[in-house]
Design a protein around this motif. Structure first.
Motif, PDB file in Angstrom:
ATOM      1  N   ARG A  19       9.375   1.824  -3.564  1.00  0.00           N
ATOM      2  CA  ARG A  19       9.800   1.199  -2.305  1.00  0.00           C
ATOM      3  C   ARG A  19       8.973   1.706  -1.139  1.00  0.00           C
ATOM      4  N   ALA A  20       8.766   3.024  -1.087  1.00  0.00           N
ATOM      5  CA  ALA A  20       7.963   3.611  -0.009  1.00  0.00           C
ATOM      6  C   ALA A  20       6.549   3.048  -0.045  1.00  0.00           C
ATOM      7  N   PHE A  21       5.981   2.964  -1.233  1.00  0.00           N
ATOM      8  CA  PHE A  21       4.632   2.405  -1.386  1.00  0.00           C
ATOM      9  C   PHE A  21       4.582   0.973  -0.852  1.00  0.00           C
ATOM     10  N   LEU A  22       5.539   0.152  -1.257  1.00  0.00           N
ATOM     11  CA  LEU A  22       5.549  -1.251  -0.833  1.00  0.00           C
ATOM     12  C   LEU A  22       5.707  -1.370   0.686  1.00  0.00           C
ATOM     13  N   LEU A  23       6.613  -0.590   1.251  1.00  0.00           N
ATOM     14  CA  LEU A  23       6.814  -0.636   2.711  1.00  0.00           C
ATOM     15  C   LEU A  23       5.562  -0.211   3.460  1.00  0.00           C
ATOM     16  N   LEU A  24       4.985   0.916   3.051  1.00  0.00           N
ATOM     17  CA  LEU A  24       3.793   1.417   3.735  1.00  0.00           C
ATOM     18  C   LEU A  24       2.603   0.476   3.551  1.00  0.00           C
ATOM     19  N   ARG A  25       2.443  -0.049   2.355  1.00  0.00           N
ATOM     20  CA  ARG A  25       1.334  -0.972   2.103  1.00  0.00           C
ATOM     21  C   ARG A  25       1.474  -2.222   2.962  1.00  0.00           C
ATOM     22  N   THR A  26       2.690  -2.723   3.072  1.00  0.00           N
ATOM     23  CA  THR A  26       2.935  -3.912   3.887  1.00  0.00           C
ATOM     24  C   THR A  26       2.622  -3.649   5.355  1.00  0.00           C
ATOM     25  N   VAL A  76     -10.593  -5.728   8.972  1.00  0.00           N
ATOM     26  CA  VAL A  76     -11.174  -5.296   7.697  1.00  0.00           C
ATOM     27  C   VAL A  76     -10.339  -4.167   7.092  1.00  0.00           C
ATOM     28  N   ALA A  77      -9.891  -3.226   7.915  1.00  0.00           N
ATOM     29  CA  ALA A  77      -9.069  -2.109   7.416  1.00  0.00           C
ATOM     30  C   ALA A  77      -7.759  -2.621   6.833  1.00  0.00           C
ATOM     31  N   GLY A  78      -7.119  -3.576   7.494  1.00  0.00           N
ATOM     32  CA  GLY A  78      -5.876  -4.140   6.973  1.00  0.00           C
ATOM     33  C   GLY A  78      -6.083  -4.848   5.650  1.00  0.00           C
ATOM     34  N   VAL A  79      -7.167  -5.602   5.534  1.00  0.00           N
ATOM     35  CA  VAL A  79      -7.485  -6.283   4.276  1.00  0.00           C
ATOM     36  C   VAL A  79      -7.784  -5.247   3.187  1.00  0.00           C
ATOM     37  N   ALA A  80      -8.472  -4.168   3.549  1.00  0.00           N
ATOM     38  CA  ALA A  80      -8.778  -3.109   2.583  1.00  0.00           C
ATOM     39  C   ALA A  80      -7.499  -2.481   2.036  1.00  0.00           C
ATOM     40  N   VAL A  81      -6.496  -2.293   2.882  1.00  0.00           N
ATOM     41  CA  VAL A  81      -5.212  -1.754   2.411  1.00  0.00           C
ATOM     42  C   VAL A  81      -4.565  -2.728   1.430  1.00  0.00           C
TER      43      VAL A  81
END
Length: 139
Positions: A19-26, A76-81
């Motif tokens: 969940r933490a991964f998904l939230l942070l990635r989003t 670009v940074a957002g797409v990279a994430v």
């Protein structure tokens, strides 16, 4: 007869990490893209006020042109994430470190710099979670 069981804390811990991964990635996908695009629209603020004069002197062109370049980098940074969160999150963390140096060197906006430090730590946490997910992925 002894049964082999997984400790009860393993499953909820993994669920929480997922969940933490998904939230942070989003968040670290959407926010840099949104802020980057706003460098072109200037709906949220006049971004040029946040550029330290010494940085403006280093980059070619005007402060406005520098902010447009910043906008491209942020998108670009957002797409990279989104594509490669382990490395994209480190890119975002590095970018936030640069923003913090810029803000602190302005002698103003310490509150924003502190907020960005919290975001930097969260981006590093995302990179760690992404690395952990990769290490545990089935072969």
């Amino acid at each position: 007869m002894a049964a082999t069981t997984t400790p009860a804390h393993t499953a909820p811990t993994q669920v929480g990490a997922d969940r933490a991964f998904l939230l942070l990635r989003t968040v670290f996908t959407i926010a840099p893209i949104a802020f980057g695009l706003d460098k072109f629209a200037s709906l949220l603020t006049d971004w040029e006020h946040y550029l330290a004069p010494w940085i403006n002197d280093l980059v070619p062109g005007t402060a406005h042109q520098a902010m447009l370049a910043v906008g491209v980098i942020e998108v670009v940074a957002g797409v990279a994430v989104a594509v490669a969160p382990r490395y994209g999150a480190l890119l975002v963390a590095g970018w936030l470190a640069g923003i913090i140096v810029n803000l602190v060197s302005l002698g103003d906006y310490y509150d924003v710099a502190l907020r960005d430090f919290g975001l930097l730590v969260a981006a590093v946490a995302l990179a760690a979670l992404a690395a952990d997910r990769r290490d545990k992925a089935p072969a």
